[in-house]
Design a protein around this motif. Structure first.
Motif, PDB file in Angstrom:
ATOM      1  N   ASP A  33       0.806  -1.215   0.000  1.00  0.00           N
ATOM      2  CA  ASP A  33       0.000   0.000   0.000  1.00  0.00           C
ATOM      3  C   ASP A  33       0.839   1.265   0.000  1.00  0.00           C
ATOM      4  O   ASP A  33       0.456   2.278  -0.600  1.00  0.00           O
TER       5      ASP A  33
ATOM      6  N   SER B 206       0.436   4.076  -2.766  1.00  0.00           N
ATOM      7  CA  SER B 206       0.046   5.429  -2.366  1.00  0.00           C
ATOM      8  C   SER B 206       0.969   6.472  -2.985  1.00  0.00           C
ATOM      9  O   SER B 206       0.523   7.535  -3.437  1.00  0.00           O
TER      10      SER B 206
ATOM     11  N   ARG C  75       0.234   9.593  -5.757  1.00  0.00           N
ATOM     12  CA  ARG C  75       0.636  10.977  -5.504  1.00  0.00           C
ATOM     13  C   ARG C  75       1.826  11.385  -6.383  1.00  0.00           C
ATOM     14  O   ARG C  75       2.496  12.384  -6.112  1.00  0.00           O
TER      15      ARG C  75
END
Length: 337
Positions: A92, A96, A100
């Motif tokens: 994760d 993530s 971004r």
């Protein structure tokens, strides 16, 4: 000794043999295609930032890995971070950071500290590993081929046939070019509207020629041109916005007067992009002489049919990306001329 049967991707057993087509379940097909495009787009953004994108080859990840390693040869720290990224399994935290990525790149572009590049090379290694785990281009093509099977309703040229049939039913000798073709069994090849369908792709398949459209020799005369060019789920796979624009320009050069271009894109390219929406796409293609005749948006895809006009195109005002949307979670798909 090998057993007489072996498991396919789905877990079903298929007979072993070089001509056996691997089968992917419909829900897995969609997931693979979405995941593959996500990873390729993120890799393109990072490589563009690192100025590596011009040398990448979307059909050869072994070559891409060598290009990346060559760019950090002699830099032990960056090499270590690239290898660390390649060793990462799905997690994760890395995902993530990919979500971004646009903000990360903006921040790194402002920084003068070279050690910030470790983040980019770690993510690049992670992406390369994830593409490899996914099965690379081969699995993507298998997923696309399975998605186009008639029984799965995935052939994007079904709508094309409906749109062009009135124009081509009484048009003898029509020629079509299918860029990024995955199968000679789809509707464009079986609709009997064309005297010949030339099918090309970066990889050779049965009934499909291995050829990069951008390296296809330009037409010497009208006989070398086409009445229709199909470009389904190809533009979004091109490395960057400039190359996509160059591809659009090049398609026009291969069209006969009043010829047609059929374009299919993932819906997110025109609904969830910072630099593209349906209006901008229509105006951009209009600037090179293409007029939109039909369009349709499904849950996953955006279809459009354009026709080349005899009028001279207007000078382009699309040489730079134009931001049409802003906000978190948007992608960077765009086209410039």
């Amino acid at each position: 000794m090998h057993s007489r049967k072996a498991k396919s991707i789905t877990g079903k057993r298929n007979q072993v043999g070089s001509n056996v087509t691997r089968v992917i379940k419909p829900q897995k097909t969609r997931r693979i295609i979405r995941r593959f495009h996500h990873l390729i787009n993120k890799r393109e953004s990072i490589c563009q930032f690192l100025r590596l994108n011009k040398n990448l080859d979307e059909s050869n990840d072994e070559k891409n890995d060598k290009i990346i390693r060559l760019s950090i040869k002699g830099d032990a720290r960056l090499s270590k971070h690239y290898e660390d990224g390649k060793s990462q399994s799905f997690n994760d935290a890395m995902e993530s950071q990919l979500l971004r990525l646009h903000s990360l790149i903006k921040n790194e572009a402002k920084s003068k500290n070279a050690c910030d590049l470790t983040v980019m090379y770690t993510l690049l290694g992670y992406i390369m590993n994830q593409i490899d785990k996914l099965g690379g281009l081969e699995t993507y093509q298998i997923a696309s081929q399975n998605g186009q099977l008639k029984e799965r309703g995935g052939d994007t040229s079904k709508l094309l046939e409906k749109w062009i049939r009135p124009s081509f039913e009484n048009h003898s000798g029509a020629m079509a070019l299918e860029i990024g073709s995955l199968s000679p069994e789809n509707r464009i090849s079986r609709c009997a509207l064309f005297q010949e369908v030339v099918r090309i792709d970066l990889e050779e398949h049965e009934g499909v020629i291995k050829q990069d459209f951008m390296e296809r020799p330009l037409p010497k005369n009208e006989n070398d041109k086409f009445d229709l060019i199909s470009c389904s789920l190809v533009l979004n796979f091109v490395k960057n916005h400039r190359d996509r624009g160059a591809m659009c320009h090049r398609m026009v050069k291969f069209l006969k007067p009043q010829g047609y271009v059929f374009i299919v894109l993932p819906q997110a390219c025109v609904t969830h992009s910072r630099y593209c929406d349906k209006t901008l796409l229509q105006n951009l293609l209009g600037s090179i002489g293409l007029t939109m005749l039909h369009s349709h948006q499904s849950n996953k895809l955006y279809y459009c049919l354009y026709q080349l006009q005899t009028l001279l195109p207007q000078p382009s005002s699309f040489s730079k990306r134009i931001k049409v949307n802003d906000g978190p979670g948007l992608n960077n798909f765009g086209i410039t001329l």
